[in-house]
Design a protein around this motif. Structure first.
Motif: not given
Length: 61
Positions: A17-23
């Motif tokens: 999981w995570g925000r788009i554009g992040t690791r």
């Protein structure tokens, strides 16, 4: 989420999981067999769908 074989003969449930554009982040849960991993996957998928999440479209098509 995905179910993948592990080196110990069992199965792993991999959650990313995570925000788009992040690791992003990743959590791996080990199971003795694939059946238990599938049961956990289905429970988690049901919970996520109840909160409005939908499966990501396949990008390899």
């Amino acid at each position: 989420m995905s179910i993948e074989p592990n080196l110990f003969g069992g199965a792993s449930l991999v959650r990313r999981w995570g925000r788009i554009g992040t690791r992003g982040k990743e959590r791996v849960v080990l199971f003795k067999n694939e059946r238990h991993a599938i049961e956990c996957f289905l429970v988690l998928a049901r919970q996520k769908r109840a909160r409005g999440y939908r499966p990501r479209p396949r990008s390899d098509l």
